[in-house]
Design a protein around this motif. Structure first.
Motif, PDB file in Angstrom:
ATOM      1  N   MET A 146       0.850  -1.217   0.000  1.00 30.92           N
ATOM      2  CA  MET A 146       0.000   0.000   0.000  1.00 30.92           C
ATOM      3  C   MET A 146       0.877   1.255   0.000  1.00 30.92           C
ATOM      4  N   ILE A 147       0.486   2.234  -0.796  1.00 29.19           N
ATOM      5  CA  ILE A 147       1.242   3.491  -0.865  1.00 29.19           C
ATOM      6  C   ILE A 147       1.023   4.292   0.417  1.00 29.19           C
ATOM      7  N   GLN A 148       2.100   4.840   0.953  1.00 29.46           N
ATOM      8  CA  GLN A 148       2.018   5.689   2.146  1.00 29.46           C
ATOM      9  C   GLN A 148       2.310   7.140   1.746  1.00 29.46           C
ATOM     10  N   PRO A 149       1.694   8.112   2.416  1.00 30.28           N
ATOM     11  CA  PRO A 149       1.997   9.514   2.119  1.00 30.28           C
ATOM     12  C   PRO A 149       3.485   9.811   2.293  1.00 30.28           C
ATOM     13  N   ASP A 150       4.008  10.680   1.425  1.00 31.74           N
ATOM     14  CA  ASP A 150       5.396  11.105   1.520  1.00 31.74           C
ATOM     15  C   ASP A 150       5.465  12.552   2.024  1.00 31.74           C
ATOM     16  N   PHE A 151       4.293  13.115   2.305  1.00 32.90           N
ATOM     17  CA  PHE A 151       4.191  14.427   2.955  1.00 32.90           C
ATOM     18  C   PHE A 151       3.806  14.172   4.412  1.00 32.90           C
ATOM     19  N   PRO A 152       3.977  15.158   5.284  1.00 30.73           N
ATOM     20  CA  PRO A 152       3.603  14.943   6.692  1.00 30.73           C
ATOM     21  C   PRO A 152       2.177  14.414   6.813  1.00 30.73           C
ATOM     22  N   ALA A 153       1.986  13.568   7.797  1.00 35.22           N
ATOM     23  CA  ALA A 153       0.699  12.881   7.951  1.00 35.22           C
ATOM     24  C   ALA A 153      -0.389  13.818   8.445  1.00 35.22           C
ATOM     25  N   VAL A 154      -1.604  13.506   8.036  1.00 35.33           N
ATOM     26  CA  VAL A 154      -2.798  14.095   8.657  1.00 35.33           C
ATOM     27  C   VAL A 154      -3.545  12.939   9.306  1.00 35.33           C
ATOM     28  N   PRO A 155      -4.462  13.259  10.244  1.00 35.21           N
ATOM     29  CA  PRO A 155      -5.263  12.161  10.811  1.00 35.21           C
ATOM     30  C   PRO A 155      -6.037  11.448   9.708  1.00 35.21           C
ATOM     31  N   GLN A 156      -6.244  10.182   9.902  1.00 33.05           N
ATOM     32  CA  GLN A 156      -7.033   9.384   8.950  1.00 33.05           C
ATOM     33  C   GLN A 156      -8.407  10.027   8.705  1.00 33.05           C
ATOM     34  N   ARG A 157      -9.000  10.535   9.781  1.00 28.66           N
ATOM     35  CA  ARG A 157     -10.313  11.177   9.676  1.00 28.66           C
ATOM     36  C   ARG A 157     -10.159  12.663   9.977  1.00 28.66           C
ATOM     37  N   LEU A 158     -10.256  13.472   8.929  1.00 29.87           N
ATOM     38  CA  LEU A 158     -10.135  14.927   9.108  1.00 29.87           C
ATOM     39  C   LEU A 158     -11.468  15.546   9.530  1.00 29.87           C
ATOM     40  N   GLY A 159     -12.547  14.770   9.464  1.00 31.28           N
ATOM     41  CA  GLY A 159     -13.844  15.257   9.939  1.00 31.28           C
ATOM     42  C   GLY A 159     -14.438  16.341   9.059  1.00 31.28           C
ATOM     43  N   LEU A 160     -15.239  17.194   9.676  1.00 32.29           N
ATOM     44  CA  LEU A 160     -15.867  18.292   8.914  1.00 32.29           C
ATOM     45  C   LEU A 160     -14.786  19.272   8.436  1.00 32.29           C
ATOM     46  N   TYR A 161     -14.848  19.631   7.143  1.00 33.29           N
ATOM     47  CA  TYR A 161     -13.795  20.424   6.520  1.00 33.29           C
ATOM     48  C   TYR A 161     -14.440  21.553   5.698  1.00 33.29           C
ATOM     49  N   PRO A 162     -14.817  22.663   6.369  1.00 33.71           N
ATOM     50  CA  PRO A 162     -15.373  23.797   5.625  1.00 33.71           C
ATOM     51  C   PRO A 162     -14.301  24.490   4.772  1.00 33.71           C
ATOM     52  N   VAL A 163     -14.710  24.893   3.585  1.00 30.40           N
ATOM     53  CA  VAL A 163     -13.838  25.607   2.635  1.00 30.40           C
ATOM     54  C   VAL A 163     -14.444  26.993   2.471  1.00 30.40           C
ATOM     55  N   VAL A 164     -13.729  28.038   2.891  1.00 25.19           N
ATOM     56  CA  VAL A 164     -14.320  29.380   2.951  1.00 25.19           C
ATOM     57  C   VAL A 164     -13.385  30.428   2.362  1.00 25.19           C
ATOM     58  N   ASP A 165     -13.966  31.605   2.052  1.00 20.00           N
ATOM     59  CA  ASP A 165     -13.203  32.586   1.279  1.00 20.00           C
ATOM     60  C   ASP A 165     -12.813  33.833   2.068  1.00 20.00           C
ATOM     61  N   SER A 166     -12.899  33.774   3.386  1.00 21.68           N
ATOM     62  CA  SER A 166     -12.506  34.968   4.146  1.00 21.68           C
ATOM     63  C   SER A 166     -11.976  34.595   5.533  1.00 21.68           C
ATOM     64  N   VAL A 167     -11.197  35.509   6.079  1.00 19.40           N
ATOM     65  CA  VAL A 167     -10.680  35.340   7.444  1.00 19.40           C
ATOM     66  C   VAL A 167     -11.832  35.388   8.447  1.00 19.40           C
ATOM     67  N   GLU A 168     -12.869  36.165   8.114  1.00 19.68           N
ATOM     68  CA  GLU A 168     -14.028  36.249   9.019  1.00 19.68           C
ATOM     69  C   GLU A 168     -14.665  34.863   9.191  1.00 19.68           C
ATOM     70  N   TRP A 169     -14.839  34.154   8.100  1.00 19.81           N
ATOM     71  CA  TRP A 169     -15.400  32.805   8.198  1.00 19.81           C
ATOM     72  C   TRP A 169     -14.473  31.871   8.976  1.00 19.81           C
ATOM     73  N   ILE A 170     -13.177  31.994   8.747  1.00 21.30           N
ATOM     74  CA  ILE A 170     -12.216  31.140   9.485  1.00 21.30           C
ATOM     75  C   ILE A 170     -12.393  31.377  10.987  1.00 21.30           C
ATOM     76  N   ALA A 171     -12.464  32.639  11.385  1.00 29.31           N
ATOM     77  CA  ALA A 171     -12.594  32.970  12.818  1.00 29.31           C
ATOM     78  C   ALA A 171     -13.889  32.411  13.393  1.00 29.31           C
ATOM     79  N   ARG A 172     -14.991  32.624  12.665  1.00 37.46           N
ATOM     80  CA  ARG A 172     -16.297  32.128  13.148  1.00 37.46           C
ATOM     81  C   ARG A 172     -16.276  30.615  13.331  1.00 37.46           C
TER      82      ARG A 172
END
Ligand SMILES: Cc1ncc(COP(=O)(O)OP(=O)(O)O)c(N)n1
Ligand SMILES: Cc1ncsc1CCOP(=O)(O)O
Ligand SMILES: [Mg+2]
Length: 211
Positions: free
Chosen positions: A1-27
């Motif tokens: 099985m291929i393993q990541p060659d970049f630093p690992a992330v958790p197997q389950r990243l969970g909810l992952y909102p994609v947003v277009d402003s710092v205001e949304w990131i803060a909220r």
């Protein structure tokens, strides 16, 4: 099985909102989101640098997994948790610079051939989309649907995965049932009549990600 060659992330990243402003990131950080992405389209590095710096600082403050879409040089310069890149970005990006700086890398895919390309790069996670029709981004391909998504998850075995595209509150359970580690959403949160309620419900379903 291929393993990541970049630093690992958790197997389950969970909810992952994609947003277009710092205001949304803060909220979103304030209500418990711990995986998220700053996606500002079609600006110069100079135009977005202040926003990237502010978003990264917030990410560090909340010990969150903040990915920067597209602006990989700024992400490296200001030490983001990670970078998200599309297929067309891969050939014109210094991937070694991202890896050497210790940043995680997520790569978009839309079909089996693109998964082959992504696996050759061995990123930290592989994004699979778009699952359902989306109004948020003009897509050149057809939605892949749940059956194809499930096939990709089986193929990728225990590689960290993220599903994206048209994932609403109603559809989230069926997407999570494929075994995908994370659901990336834009409009399910940013266009919700009550974004706090929508975020709470999505967090309840997908979790905030493993530690
Ligand atoms: C988690 C996640 N998956 C896919 C995408 C799409 O990225 P990309 O193909 O680079 O397209 P743009 O977002 O840059 O329009 C994403 N951003 N995040
Ligand atoms: C950025 C992106 N990449 C593939 S689909 C998409 C947009 C997803 O937005 P939504 O969750 O509103 O369908
Ligand atoms: Mg991109």
């Amino acid at each position: 099985m291929i393993q990541p060659d970049f630093p690992a992330v958790p197997q389950r990243l969970g909810l992952y909102p994609v947003v277009d402003s710092v205001e949304w990131i803060a909220r979103l950080l304030d209500v418990g989101v711990r995986t998220l992405q700053l996606r500002i389209k079609d600006n110069t590095d100079v135009e977005v640098e202040a926003n990237v710096i502010a978003a990264i600082a917030l990410g560090h403050r909340y010990r969150a997994r903040l990915f920067i879409n597209d602006y990989w040089r700024l992400a490296v310069k200001h030490r983001a948790y990670g970078v998200h890149l599309g297929q067309e970005d891969l050939a014109v990006t210094d991937l070694d610079a991202i890896r050497d700086a210790g940043l995680r890398l997520g790569v978009s895919t839309h079909d089996d051939m693109e998964i082959d390309v992504a696996l050759a790069v061995k990123p930290s996670y592989i994004a699979l989309g778009h699952v359902f029709p989306t109004q948020t981004k003009k897509m050149p391909s057809a939605p892949q649907g749940l059956a194809q998504l499930a096939g990709h998850i089986t193929r990728l075995n225990d590689y960290p995965t993220v599903a994206i595209g048209g994932i609403s509150l109603e559809r989230a359970p069926s997407v999570l049932a494929t075994g995908v580690g994370s659901i990336a959403v834009v409009s399910a949160i940013t266009q919700a009549p009550d974004w706090q309620l929508a975020t709470a419900q999505l967090l309840e379903m997908a979790g905030a990600g493993d530690e």
